[in-house]
Scaffold this motif. Structure first.
Motif, PDB file in Angstrom:
ATOM      1  N   ALA A  64      35.178  44.586 -35.816  1.00  0.00           N
ATOM      2  CA  ALA A  64      36.240  44.919 -34.868  1.00  0.00           C
ATOM      3  C   ALA A  64      37.552  45.205 -35.589  1.00  0.00           C
ATOM      4  O   ALA A  64      38.344  46.050 -35.140  1.00  0.00           O
ATOM      5  N   ALA A  65      37.774  44.545 -36.705  1.00  0.00           N
ATOM      6  CA  ALA A  65      39.016  44.752 -37.460  1.00  0.00           C
ATOM      7  C   ALA A  65      39.135  46.180 -37.980  1.00  0.00           C
ATOM      8  O   ALA A  65      40.233  46.637 -38.308  1.00  0.00           O
ATOM      9  N   ARG A  66      38.022  46.892 -38.030  1.00  0.00           N
ATOM     10  CA  ARG A  66      38.050  48.272 -38.502  1.00  0.00           C
ATOM     11  C   ARG A  66      38.638  49.226 -37.469  1.00  0.00           C
ATOM     12  O   ARG A  66      39.047  50.329 -37.820  1.00  0.00           O
ATOM     13  N   PHE A  67      38.649  48.821 -36.193  1.00  0.00           N
ATOM     14  CA  PHE A  67      39.138  49.763 -35.178  1.00  0.00           C
ATOM     15  C   PHE A  67      40.075  49.135 -34.158  1.00  0.00           C
ATOM     16  O   PHE A  67      40.413  49.755 -33.154  1.00  0.00           O
ATOM     17  N   VAL A  68      40.555  47.924 -34.406  1.00  0.00           N
ATOM     18  CA  VAL A  68      41.576  47.311 -33.568  1.00  0.00           C
ATOM     19  C   VAL A  68      42.820  47.106 -34.432  1.00  0.00           C
ATOM     20  O   VAL A  68      42.781  46.349 -35.404  1.00  0.00           O
ATOM     21  N   PHE A  69      43.909  47.783 -34.067  1.00  0.00           N
ATOM     22  CA  PHE A  69      45.120  47.774 -34.880  1.00  0.00           C
ATOM     23  C   PHE A  69      46.305  47.299 -34.050  1.00  0.00           C
ATOM     24  O   PHE A  69      46.215  47.155 -32.827  1.00  0.00           O
ATOM     25  N   GLU A  70      47.417  47.063 -34.721  1.00  0.00           N
ATOM     26  CA  GLU A  70      48.645  46.723 -34.010  1.00  0.00           C
ATOM     27  C   GLU A  70      49.056  47.886 -33.100  1.00  0.00           C
ATOM     28  O   GLU A  70      48.813  49.057 -33.412  1.00  0.00           O
ATOM     29  N   PHE A  71      49.714  47.572 -31.987  1.00  0.00           N
ATOM     30  CA  PHE A  71      50.083  48.592 -31.013  1.00  0.00           C
ATOM     31  C   PHE A  71      50.911  49.708 -31.639  1.00  0.00           C
ATOM     32  O   PHE A  71      50.719  50.889 -31.327  1.00  0.00           O
ATOM     33  N   SER A 156      44.450  43.823 -22.690  1.00  0.00           N
ATOM     34  CA  SER A 156      44.963  42.675 -21.956  1.00  0.00           C
ATOM     35  C   SER A 156      45.745  43.162 -20.745  1.00  0.00           C
ATOM     36  O   SER A 156      46.263  44.284 -20.738  1.00  0.00           O
ATOM     37  N   SER A 157      45.853  42.302 -19.725  1.00  0.00           N
ATOM     38  CA  SER A 157      46.718  42.612 -18.586  1.00  0.00           C
ATOM     39  C   SER A 157      48.128  42.091 -18.810  1.00  0.00           C
ATOM     40  O   SER A 157      49.025  42.319 -17.992  1.00  0.00           O
ATOM     41  N   GLU A 158      48.330  41.392 -19.924  1.00  0.00           N
ATOM     42  CA  GLU A 158      49.605  40.733 -20.189  1.00  0.00           C
ATOM     43  C   GLU A 158      50.498  41.489 -21.162  1.00  0.00           C
ATOM     44  O   GLU A 158      51.697  41.235 -21.228  1.00  0.00           O
ATOM     45  N   ALA A 159      49.933  42.389 -21.948  1.00  0.00           N
ATOM     46  CA  ALA A 159      50.705  43.073 -22.982  1.00  0.00           C
ATOM     47  C   ALA A 159      50.234  44.517 -23.092  1.00  0.00           C
ATOM     48  O   ALA A 159      49.083  44.830 -22.763  1.00  0.00           O
ATOM     49  N   PRO A 160      51.104  45.406 -23.560  1.00  0.00           N
ATOM     50  CA  PRO A 160      50.687  46.803 -23.693  1.00  0.00           C
ATOM     51  C   PRO A 160      49.593  46.975 -24.738  1.00  0.00           C
ATOM     52  O   PRO A 160      49.560  46.262 -25.744  1.00  0.00           O
ATOM     53  N   TRP A 161      48.699  47.931 -24.483  1.00  0.00           N
ATOM     54  CA  TRP A 161      47.660  48.281 -25.436  1.00  0.00           C
ATOM     55  C   TRP A 161      47.323  49.753 -25.236  1.00  0.00           C
ATOM     56  O   TRP A 161      47.785  50.383 -24.286  1.00  0.00           O
ATOM     57  N   ALA A 162      46.562  50.302 -26.143  1.00  0.00           N
ATOM     58  CA  ALA A 162      46.255  51.726 -26.068  1.00  0.00           C
ATOM     59  C   ALA A 162      44.895  51.977 -26.690  1.00  0.00           C
ATOM     60  O   ALA A 162      44.354  51.136 -27.419  1.00  0.00           O
ATOM     61  N   TRP A 163      44.352  53.137 -26.379  1.00  0.00           N
ATOM     62  CA  TRP A 163      43.101  53.536 -27.022  1.00  0.00           C
ATOM     63  C   TRP A 163      43.193  54.995 -27.416  1.00  0.00           C
ATOM     64  O   TRP A 163      43.958  55.778 -26.857  1.00  0.00           O
ATOM     65  N   GLN A 164      42.390  55.334 -28.402  1.00  0.00           N
ATOM     66  CA  GLN A 164      42.406  56.666 -29.000  1.00  0.00           C
ATOM     67  C   GLN A 164      40.959  57.091 -29.244  1.00  0.00           C
ATOM     68  O   GLN A 164      40.167  56.327 -29.785  1.00  0.00           O
ATOM     69  N   PHE A 165      40.634  58.301 -28.814  1.00  0.00           N
ATOM     70  CA  PHE A 165      39.296  58.825 -29.047  1.00  0.00           C
ATOM     71  C   PHE A 165      39.411  60.302 -29.362  1.00  0.00           C
ATOM     72  O   PHE A 165      40.108  61.046 -28.661  1.00  0.00           O
ATOM     73  N   GLY A 166      38.716  60.727 -30.411  1.00  0.00           N
ATOM     74  CA  GLY A 166      38.791  62.141 -30.723  1.00  0.00           C
ATOM     75  C   GLY A 166      38.030  62.518 -31.966  1.00  0.00           C
ATOM     76  O   GLY A 166      37.452  61.684 -32.673  1.00  0.00           O
ATOM     77  N   VAL A 174      45.803  57.272 -24.963  1.00  0.00           N
ATOM     78  CA  VAL A 174      46.090  56.704 -23.647  1.00  0.00           C
ATOM     79  C   VAL A 174      46.727  55.331 -23.819  1.00  0.00           C
ATOM     80  O   VAL A 174      46.175  54.469 -24.511  1.00  0.00           O
ATOM     81  N   SER A 175      47.890  55.130 -23.204  1.00  0.00           N
ATOM     82  CA  SER A 175      48.638  53.882 -23.297  1.00  0.00           C
ATOM     83  C   SER A 175      48.619  53.169 -21.952  1.00  0.00           C
ATOM     84  O   SER A 175      48.837  53.796 -20.907  1.00  0.00           O
ATOM     85  N   ILE A 176      48.375  51.861 -21.989  1.00  0.00           N
ATOM     86  CA  ILE A 176      48.189  51.062 -20.772  1.00  0.00           C
ATOM     87  C   ILE A 176      49.098  49.845 -20.833  1.00  0.00           C
ATOM     88  O   ILE A 176      49.264  49.224 -21.893  1.00  0.00           O
ATOM     89  N   ASP A 177      49.677  49.479 -19.699  1.00  0.00           N
ATOM     90  CA  ASP A 177      50.504  48.278 -19.610  1.00  0.00           C
ATOM     91  C   ASP A 177      50.395  47.740 -18.194  1.00  0.00           C
ATOM     92  O   ASP A 177      50.551  48.492 -17.223  1.00  0.00           O
ATOM     93  N   GLY A 178      50.117  46.444 -18.081  1.00  0.00           N
ATOM     94  CA  GLY A 178      50.035  45.831 -16.763  1.00  0.00           C
ATOM     95  C   GLY A 178      48.976  46.443 -15.881  1.00  0.00           C
ATOM     96  O   GLY A 178      49.178  46.617 -14.671  1.00  0.00           O
ATOM     97  N   ASP A 179      47.822  46.788 -16.463  1.00  0.00           N
ATOM     98  CA  ASP A 179      46.720  47.415 -15.737  1.00  0.00           C
ATOM     99  C   ASP A 179      47.147  48.718 -15.046  1.00  0.00           C
ATOM    100  O   ASP A 179      46.642  49.081 -13.975  1.00  0.00           O
ATOM    101  N   THR A 180      48.066  49.442 -15.700  1.00  0.00           N
ATOM    102  CA  THR A 180      48.492  50.765 -15.252  1.00  0.00           C
ATOM    103  C   THR A 180      48.527  51.687 -16.457  1.00  0.00           C
ATOM    104  O   THR A 180      49.013  51.291 -17.524  1.00  0.00           O
ATOM    105  N   VAL A 181      48.001  52.895 -16.296  1.00  0.00           N
ATOM    106  CA  VAL A 181      48.105  53.866 -17.375  1.00  0.00           C
ATOM    107  C   VAL A 181      49.547  54.354 -17.439  1.00  0.00           C
ATOM    108  O   VAL A 181      50.052  54.947 -16.484  1.00  0.00           O
TER     109      VAL A 181
END
Length: 353
Positions: A64-71, A156-166, A174-181
């Motif tokens: 998981a450390a290979r594809f989970v990075f700081e925001f 998480s629903s508590e802090a911003p996070w994002a995902w990247q695919f390509g 795509v950036s998400i915060d508080g269960d909202t894109v």
């Protein structure tokens, strides 16, 4: 990092490429990807979070450390639309995943994207599978296994996070915060080829975006078309990878100078890009843009034919959409079948910042 231009790519066809540790394009046969399904309920930021947690459960901590990075990791901005052999990606490739992990990845994408968005991904990867049969595929690493995934921040629903695919011709951020894109910006959607048949299935990729833009131009009267003229077709989109912060001069016809019917066609064209998002996030974003429509402009040059040089830009204070039909192909087996680069940006919210 310097990002090669499209013209540079064409020159590199005849030039040896530097090796990059990428996956053998014959490894798994990823395409066609699984049909759209919603194991965590209708697509939404919440469903994406649940699917992300399930995906991570299939990897140990080291993997998981290979594809989970700081925001705010710097590598988040080094995404590209070029083949992996030319620009190294952050994260983990589809080809490196086992069958269970890949299945969970596609469950995640189906939970994070609308059906339209998921099918765009499927079609772009099918186009890449088509290119993988070209004589130069091994050299350029054209392969659906060479699409890469990463998280930025912990889902998480508590802090911003994002995902990247390509991968080649695709870059979703795509950036998400508080269960909202919060943002789809910046995202690249392209293809080569556009109209093709693969293993008995006929595909038409990206041409709907082209047609939606042409429909706006075609509805304009002669004087409006003269104002909307975008001029020369550029070598590439102006706000693509490596162009964070670039805002082109506003050009074209303002929506405030359009009729109600023309404005509706403009909104339909915009929706071609925004519809990648889950329905609730798409509708919220479309409402924002509709409220600001008078400040959005439309510029066009070219025709409605799939393989001719064409350029469109739709631009407002919080929106830049570009579409480029290159009028040429890199892959020999894609000759005459279309080649698109498109960008979606919200200059006020790149990477959800």
């Amino acid at each position: 990092m310097r990002f090669p231009t499209f013209a540079t790519v064409m020159l590199l066809i005849a030039t040896p490429l530097a090796a990059h540790d990428v996956t053998d394009q014959q490894a798994h046969g990823v395409v066609p990807i699984p049909d759209y399904a919603q194991p965590y309920g209708k697509a939404s930021a919440r469903s994406a979070r649940l699917a992300a947690i399930a995906l991570l459960a299939h990897f140990d901590d080291d993997a998981a450390a290979r594809f989970v990075f700081e925001f705010d990791a710097d590598k988040r901005t080094t995404w590209s639309n070029l083949p992996t052999a030319m620009v190294e990606r952050a994260g983990i490739s589809v080809g490196e995943m086992d069958e269970t992990q890949r299945s969970s990845l596609f469950d995640f994408l189906a939970s994070a994207l609308s059906k339209d968005g998921y099918e765009r991904v499927a079609e772009i990867m099918a186009a890449e599978a088509f290119l993988s049969r070209d004589a130069r595929a091994e050299r350029f690493q054209w392969s659906p296994e060479n699409y890469w995934f990463a998280f930025y921040g912990t889902p998480s629903s508590e802090a911003p996070w994002a995902w990247q695919f390509g991968g080649h011709h695709l870059g979703l951020n795509v950036s998400i915060d508080g269960d909202t894109v919060q943002s789809l910006s910046p995202s690249f959607v392209g293809t080569e080829p556009s109209i093709f048949t693969l293993d008995g299935t006929a595909y038409e990729v990206g041409f709907d975006m082209h047609q939606a833009g042409f429909a706006v131009f075609d509805a304009l009267d002669e004087d409006q078309q003269a104002i909307a003229d975008a001029g020369a077709v550029p070598d590439n989109v102006l706000t693509g990878p490596g162009k964070d912060g670039v805002v082109p001069p506003v050009a074209g016809l303002a929506a405030s100078a359009m009729s109600a019917a023309q404005r509706d066609l403009l909104k339909t064209a915009i929706r071609q890009w925004v519809s990648v998002l889950p329905a609730e996030d798409m509708e919220r974003r479309m409402d924002e843009l509709a409220a600001d429509l008078d400040k959005i402009s439309f510029a066009w040059t070219g025709s409605d034919e799939v393989n001719t040089p064409t350029y469109m830009r739709i631009q407002g204070p919080s929106l830049i959409i570009e579409l480029l039909s290159t009028g040429g192909n890199v892959g020999g087996n894609a000759s005459g079948a279309g080649h698109y680069h498109t960008m979606y940006r919200n200059p006020k919210s790149d990477y959800g910042r």
